[in-house]
Design an enzyme around this catalytic site. Structure first.
Site, PDB file in Angstrom:
ATOM      1  N   GLU A  83       0.848  -1.189   0.000  1.00  0.00           N
ATOM      2  CA  GLU A  83       0.000   0.000   0.000  1.00  0.00           C
ATOM      3  C   GLU A  83       0.889   1.247   0.000  1.00  0.00           C
ATOM      4  OE1 GLU A  83      -2.299   0.497   3.747  1.00  0.00           O
ATOM      5  OE2 GLU A  83      -1.749  -1.589   4.060  1.00  0.00           O
ATOM      6  N   CYS A 120      -3.754  -3.945   4.287  1.00  0.00           N
ATOM      7  CA  CYS A 120      -2.824  -4.991   4.750  1.00  0.00           C
ATOM      8  C   CYS A 120      -3.219  -6.400   4.323  1.00  0.00           C
ATOM      9  CB  CYS A 120      -2.713  -4.955   6.270  1.00  0.00           C
ATOM     10  SG  CYS A 120      -2.244  -3.364   6.906  1.00  0.00           S
ATOM     11  N   THR A 163       3.104   3.625  15.444  1.00  0.00           N
ATOM     12  CA  THR A 163       3.026   2.232  14.970  1.00  0.00           C
ATOM     13  C   THR A 163       3.747   2.033  13.636  1.00  0.00           C
ATOM     14  OG1 THR A 163       0.962   2.585  13.754  1.00  0.00           O
ATOM     15  CG2 THR A 163       0.752   1.985  16.065  1.00  0.00           C
ATOM     16  N   HIS A 244      -2.920 -10.408  11.894  1.00  0.00           N
ATOM     17  CA  HIS A 244      -2.407  -9.118  11.423  1.00  0.00           C
ATOM     18  C   HIS A 244      -2.117  -8.299  12.680  1.00  0.00           C
ATOM     19  CE1 HIS A 244      -1.733  -5.314   9.664  1.00  0.00           C
ATOM     20  NE2 HIS A 244      -2.830  -4.779  10.182  1.00  0.00           N
ATOM     21  N   LYS A 253      -6.459  -7.534  22.215  1.00  0.00           N
ATOM     22  CA  LYS A 253      -7.919  -7.324  22.290  1.00  0.00           C
ATOM     23  C   LYS A 253      -8.663  -8.358  21.436  1.00  0.00           C
ATOM     24  CE  LYS A 253      -7.437  -2.275  22.666  1.00  0.00           C
ATOM     25  NZ  LYS A 253      -7.504  -2.075  24.098  1.00  0.00           N
TER      26      LYS A 253
END
Ligand code: HMG
Length: 445
Positions: A83, A120, A163, A244, A253
């Site tokens: 990307e 992704c 990130t 991912h 989470k």
């Protein structure tokens, strides 16, 4: 039917290291714990001046082809998932092939080349394309090269800046593979979402908090679809669960929600009932809010049980070993998670031959995909040769001022000149611009 899957993998990281706790957090006026504990990240990999998605992809592919003793004629297909592309027409795979042709005898003139885009998840989609091409028998004995490569940069001071990451994963897809075979069953969760996008711009527009909700919602849909399509979701039946991983905190989470889903109506739910009760069922509630409260309470208790903690430590935690040191590599991220999980398992002496992994991919925009993979006999030998942990160690650690400059160097809207911070050694490098605005590359001995 011949089994098809990943025969080999190589990973190439950007050569610069930005330490998030020591360097980035203080400069941003943040507590280091937000990065190391909250997000679960220690550092980001960033590309030096002469690195980009082509050099990283070509360098990983060169290593892979050499190790597997391949020449260009053995490859019938090159797909690049990214990307971070810099051209709306000419695919990155043509540049990568051009690089490889500088160092290998022969050429890739008869290989079908392309570029895949869906945030992704396109890395996994490219894997799928290669799998389908081989299973359809159109490969004529040849193999596919799948390359997931990204420079995952955010605009300065965007919350996503924490990130960032840069690197490439090259995978060889073949019949009777050495590493893993891919299962036939797949689950998809897909919807038109505007949580993270790049409408003809280099850095993403992100609604970070919403992107996390969308990640969880699409993963849940994909899990339901996977089970409905015959996929085995019993937690005892998979050894590793690579997700991912935009940052490990996101997977933390997702994992507990996934585990809750997978133990429903199994003996694990029965065994835990004495300790934390049974899972609230939607149909038992008239009021949706009351159901949500009950299921949240159950999930919080589940996360504290020994059964969950043991499962998480064995199945999920090992998959962070690379990403926590390098950040989000977008298309390559789930493939790093697979490699990391296997590398940690190897180090722990686990015997995984014939065992399964449940692989959960995701791309913003948004789509989740879940499938199973079966680990093959050659896995340990394949994983043993990975040098990614040495590459991570060898990165050049940068100061905050160097970080600001390198971010500008890679910003398409800036014309910052800067000396490289490392020296290329046996690798492809970006070497300036050609007559039609194309990027040019050379191999440095
Ligand atoms: P933020 O809002 O600045 O961070 O950015 P925060 O304040 O929410 O803190 C992060 C966590 O650290 C929180 O944990 C805090 O509590 C904790 P949580 O409550 O969520 O469990 N924390 C601390 N913990 C210990 N000690 C401390 C401390 N301080 C705070 N002192 C955000 C976070 C993710 C929004 C931001 O990084 C962002 O926008 N990232 C980009 C988007 C993203 O990665 N989304 C993930 C899902 S979407 C996806 O995966 C797709 C993607 O890869 C793109 C694609 O598909 O192409 C991104």
């Amino acid at each position: 039917m011949t089994e098809v899957g990943i025969d080999g993998v190589e990973i190439w990281t950007g050569k610069l290291k930005l330490d998030l706790a020591e360097t980035f957090a203080p400069a941003q006026g943040e507590d280091p714990g937000k990065y190391t504990k909250g997000l679960g990240l220690n550092a980001s990999s960033l590309p030096d001046v002469y690195e980009d998605i082509v050099t990283m992809g070509a360098n990983a592919s060169k290593r892979l082809m050499e190790r597997k003793g391949l020449s260009p004629e053995d490859i019938g297909r090159i797909d690049v998932a990214t990307e971070s592309s810099f051209d709306q027409s000419k695919p990155v795979s043509t540049y990568v092939a051009g690089c490889l042709e500088q160092t290998f005898d022969g050429d890739f003139h008869h290989a079908n080349k392309g570029e895949r885009k869906f945030a992704c998840v396109s890395g996994t989609q490219s894997l799928d394309d290669a799998y389908n091409w081989i299973r359809a028998g159109r490969n004529q004995g040849r193999k596919a090269l799948v390359i997931a490569t990204d420079t995952a940069l955010y605009a300065r001071d965007d919350p996503g800046e924490a990130t960032q990451g840069a690197g490439a994963v090259a995978m060889l897809i073949d019949e009777d593979p050495d590493l893993v075979t891919l299962g036939d069953e797949q689950g998809f969760g897909s919807a038109d979402e505007t949580d993270f996008l790049k409408p003809n711009q280099q850095f993403p527009s992100v609604d970070g908090k919403r992107s996390m909700q969308v990640y969880l919602a699409r993963m849940r849909e994909a899990m339901i679809d996977f089970a409905r399509n015959g996929g085995d979701t019993h937690p005892d039946n998979f050894e590793l669960a690579p997700f991912h991983t935009p940052f490990p905190g996101m997977v933390r989470k997702a994992a507990v929600l996934g585990y809750r889903h997978c133990i429903r109506d199994t003996e694990i739910e029965d065994e835990l009932a004495e300790e934390i009760g049974r899972q609230p069922r939607r149909e038992a509630f008239d009021d949706h809010e009351a159901f949500l409260d009950a299921i949240t309470e159950y999930t919080d208790k589940l996360a504290e049980t020994t059964a969950y903690e043991e499962w998480y430590a064995k199945t999920v935690e090992p998959t962070f070993a690379i990403s926590r040191e390098v950040g989000n590599w977008y298309t390559g991220s789930v493939h790093l998670a697979r490699a990391a999980g296997l590398a940690e398992a190897l180090e722990d002496g686990r015997d995984l031959t014939g065992r399964n992994m449940l692989v959960s991919s995701y791309g913003s925009g948004a789509q989740a995909e879940i499938h199973a993979e079966t680990i093959q006999e050659g896995w340990a030998e394949e994983i043993e040769q990975l040098n990614i942990f040495e590459q991570i160690e060898k990165r050049n650690e940068i100061t905050f001022e160097e970080y600001e400059s390198i971010h500008d160097v890679h910003n398409h809207d800036e014309t910052t000149e800067m000396e490289p911070l490392t020296s290329p050694d046996g690798e492809f490098v970006f070497d300036g611009w050609g007559r039609m605005g194309e990027r040019k590359y050379t191999y440095v001995e």
